[in-house]
Design an enzyme around this catalytic site. Structure first.
Site, mmCIF file in Angstrom:
data_model
loop_
_atom_site.group_PDB
_atom_site.id
_atom_site.type_symbol
_atom_site.label_atom_id
_atom_site.label_comp_id
_atom_site.label_asym_id
_atom_site.label_seq_id
_atom_site.Cartn_x
_atom_site.Cartn_y
_atom_site.Cartn_z
ATOM 1 N N SER A 1 1.804 -14.925 2.765
ATOM 2 C CA SER A 1 2.372 -13.933 3.686
ATOM 3 C C SER A 1 3.857 -13.690 3.442
ATOM 4 C CB SER A 1 2.163 -14.376 5.139
ATOM 5 O OG SER A 1 2.897 -15.557 5.412
ATOM 6 N N LYS B 1 4.970 -14.473 14.560
ATOM 7 C CA LYS B 1 6.099 -14.278 13.654
ATOM 8 C C LYS B 1 7.139 -13.328 14.246
ATOM 9 C CE LYS B 1 3.415 -15.259 9.483
ATOM 10 N NZ LYS B 1 2.799 -14.722 8.261
#
Length: 808
Positions: A654, A697
């Site tokens: 990611s 996040k």
């Protein structure tokens, strides 16, 4: 390429409309099947209709789905229509005591038989005592005893008459019998006998010898006569005892006439009692003081006549549904206990204990497969029992042939049970791949769904299920606002704004906690505020690690910049996976470049801190560079990438888009804005792909910016494909609505480059070049420069090597 606009606050979450639950009744019936679990329920129902061997069930899915409750609910509903199983008893095997016999009896019959045998034992000694104290029995026994005495006397009298006829007297002495010569009816004294003529003395001696032989012949018959009388006495006692037992056994024989095994047992008990009448009469009265539930006080001989009722189905309606939370070998298959007596361990049939398989026989057994596999011998023994169709009670070491100690060997029990294993998908597929017996024995998989789309009436079904949960747990009614907030939380749990999580246990926990908060606030229902407070309370209780991590960044221990511009440095985003307490962690990613042989060094991998997926993401960067820049010259780059101040493992791809941007920044020598954090994986074409944990996040970087003061230009870049997964906290959405924070969705790395560098990324023209001054142009020129310098450097090295050879 246009710079991506900041997403609106409305695009950052799904707001569930309260109107979706306005039509629900206050006390609705639960839905026919748990939300989203129609596939699993259909599989389970189908398995219940199949009685053949092997159609056991593996229910798979995460724990929080509440699959255990769903399975038990379905099994119990189905079991109500099934017949109750037979009672299971063990009784003494009078032919071979170490192999107790099994009795399978209709429900309630086992308990009645056990009570009947207890009553029989209690009445046994009084009945026998009364029979042997009867005048008729005593007279008959005395007659037998007197008869043998009379017979003995007659035999001796006959010898005595023969002796008298020969002038010899038979005298009885303390030492036995003695023959003495007589004359004129009187015994001849020894002195006078010695004076008799030799011929006369010889005749007496010969006659006495003959008489002694005759007497000995008669006396030798005495033991046989006594034995015959004793046998007759025993027969008399046996007949007397048998007559006395008639009123105890005859009603039982008639009562259990339809049960051949019981009749055989009763016959064995009766014969054994007749064989041990004398011993039974000598047993103290307390040796007969037994109860149906406890026979420990009974005499060892008396315990042989009692029944060990292992499974009592007398009060059961329908088939049993047994859950064994500790599936050890003993708890599944039963055990044989021992007791210490005079320094030795002994056992008998009453120390046989049942296992879960005995209790579930004729019904259903539910086991947690992880616990089952963790218990020694349990899995192998279970599959063996299912294959053989019988369950044997034996020590596990004996079953494996590793122990030869003498113990009981109870007759095995035929097994007909449907086993349902609860476990994860991983365990299911591992067992199917590596356990040969598994596919044969567990042919039905009930796959529980973690999420369901909230369309086609699913929202209403969600509301009905939550209200049914509240009613079942005796909680306050849940208002439409509370249901809407729960639905939003379920969407956050699912990681998709278009879906709802089916984690029944987690949602039930939130309901219970909201109920407490609502009652504390004096409400008569659970509203949106109570559910919100419950959710926030759960987050707060698990926020210690998150707060400590944020504290280290704010005080400068961990270096993360949220302002300024830096070449080759970018803020990446990771997730600390702590289950429900997972949170986002900003991470500084840096890149350094120089001329080299075309390698991008992943420092995390070199230090053995990077996982394979992360390493794959870094290798993709090399493919992107090779295909996108200076395609007509060798890639002459030496680059290094690292997560700064990372002291644990790094896994996942990611951060690959952030790593690519940092690498391109270092090559182009263009600074990146540190007010942004970037997440998203990238492919070799530069397309940004979806990642996991997008909400955590974004919130992680927002919390950092808020702690260091929001400037209004900070934000996060996420993949466009992740916009459907956004279910952000209200604080983030409020900041975005006020223009103090931004979330940008990108499809391509070029969009991110333009946003972070303030320059156009640039597209390759027909001449194969990028527009001058663009990001890609600067990267392309730098890589060509590296290639030229490498070519020139290689020529110098070759020249030096050639000159060295000529000097020789």
């Amino acid at each position: 390429m246009p710079v991506p606009e900041s997403l609106s606050a409305e695009a950052l979450a799904w707001d569930c409309p309260e109107a979706a639950f306005a039509g629900l009744d206050d006390t609705p019936a639960p839905p026919a099947a748990p939300l989203g679990q129609s596939r699993a329920v259909e599989a389970l129902s189908f398995a219940l209709q199949l009685g053949d061997t092997g159609y056991n069930v593996f229910a798979m899915g995460p724990e929080a789905l509440g699959k255990r409750d769903v399975v038990l609910d379905r099994l119990r509903n189905h079991a109500e229509g099934d017949p109750a199983p037979f009672d299971l008893c063990y009784v003494n095997n009078f032919g071979e005591a170490r192999r107790p016999r099994r009795l399978s009896l209709p429900p309630g019959t086992g308990r009645r038989l056990r009570e009947d045998m207890v009553q029989l034992v209690r009445e046994l000694k009084p009945s026998l005592s009364a029979a042997f104290e009867n005048e008729e029995y005593r007279t008959q026994k005395e007659t037998l005893e007197q008869g043998v005495k009379d017979r003995q006397e007659a035999a001796i009298h006959e010898v005595e008459e023969h002796a008298r006829q020969r002038s010899i007297a038979l005298q009885r002495t303390p030492m036995g019998f003695a023959f003495m010569p007589m004359k004129d009816g009187e015994v001849i004294p020894p002195d006078d006998f010695n004076k008799l003529p030799d011929d006369e003395r010889k005749q007496f001696r010969e006659a006495i010898s003959e008489l002694e032989r005759e007497l000995q012949a008669a006396v030798r018959q005495f033991p046989q006569w006594v034995s015959e009388v004793r046998e007759q006495a025993r027969d008399l006692g046996r007949r007397t005892a048998d007559d006395a037992l008639g009123h105890l056994f005859d009603p039982l024989v008639e009562r259990y006439a339809d049960h051949e095994g019981v009749r055989a047992f009763l016959d064995g008990v009766r014969r054994d009692i007749l064989d041990h009448v004398d011993t039974i009469l000598e047993i103290p009265d307390e040796g007969f003081d037994v109860r149906a539930e406890n026979v420990e006080q009974g005499h060892d001989l008396i315990r042989r006549y009692l029944v060990n009722l292992l499974v009592d189905s007398s009060e059961r309606e329908g088939a049993p549904v047994i859950v064994e939370d500790d599936p050890s070998y003993d708890r599944l298959f039963g055990r044989i206990e021992h007791r210490a007596q005079q320094g030795a361990l002994t056992t008998d049939l009453h120390l046989i204990r049942d296992g879960a398989l005995h209790r579930a026989n004729g019904g259903y057994l539910v086991l947690e497969v992880m616990r089952l596999l963790a218990r020694p011998f349990a899995w192998d023994a279970l599959t063996r029992a299912l294959e053989r169709g019988e369950v044997a009670i034996e020590p596990p070491m004996q079953a494996m042939g590793l122990m030869s100690t003498t113990t009981l060997e109870p007759q095995p029990t035929p097994l007909k049970v449907k086993v349902v294993l609860l476990g994860s998908r991983l365990l299911y597929h591992l067992l199917r791949a590596y356990e040969p017996k598994f596919p044969r024995l567990f042919k039905i998989a009930a796959d529980f769904e973690e999420e369901v789309r909230h369309d086609d009436g699913q929202l209403e079904a969600f509301g009905r299920e939550r209200r049914a949960q509240a009613e079942a747990d005796k909680l306050l009614p849940v208002a439409a606002g509370g249901l809407a907030r729960l639905a939003e939380y379920a969407a956050r749990l699912s990681g998709d704004r278009d879906k709802l999580s089916t984690e029944r246990e987690t949602l039930g926990d939130v309901l219970r906690e909201a109920d407490v908060l609502a009652r504390r606030g004096g409400l008569d229902h659970v509203d949106r505020a109570a559910v919100t407070d419950a959710i926030e309370g759960r987050r707060h209780r698990l926020a210690r690690a998150k707060e400590r991590t944020l504290e280290q960044i704010v005080d400068g221990t961990v270096q993360i910049a949220t302002q300024g511009d830096v070449v080759g440095q970018i803020n990446g985003l990771a997730v600390a996976d702590l289950g429900e307490g997972a949170f986002g962690k900003p991470a500084r990613i840096t890149a350094r470049v120089r001329m080299g042989a075309g390698h991008v060094v992943d420092i995390e991998r070199e230090a053995k801190l990077g996982g394979p997926i992360h390493s794959k993401g870094v290798l993709i960067l090399s493919g992107y560079l090779s295909a996108h820049y200076a395609v007509d010259v060798p890639l002459s780059l030496q680059a290094s990438l690292v997560f700064e101040q990372s002291y644990g493992g790094v896994e996942g791809d990611s951060a690959s888009s952030a790593e690519l941007m940092a690498l391109l920044s270092a090559l182009a020598e263009l600074p990146l804005a540190q007010r942004f954090a970037v997440t998203g994986s990238v492919n070799q074409y530069g397309e940004v792909q979806a990642i996991g944990g997008v909400n955590e996040k974004i919130e992680g970087f927002f919390d950092l910016c808020e702690a260091q003061e929001l400037t209004g230009d900070q934000g996060v870049l996420i993949p466009q494909a992740n916009t459907r997964h956004l279910m952000l906290h209200r604080r983030v959405r409020d900041a975005v609505a006020a223009g103090r924070f931004h979330v940008h969705a990108v499809d391509h790395v070029d969009e991110g480059l333009e946003l972070l560098t303030g320059r156009a990324a640039g597209e390759r023209g027909d001449d194969g070049r990028f527009p001058e001054g663009t990001v890609h142009d600067r990267v392309d020129r730098r890589l060509r420069e590296f290639a030229e310098r490498r070519r020139a450097f290689g020529g110098e090295v070759a020249a030096l090597r050639g000159g060295g050879e000529r000097s020789e």
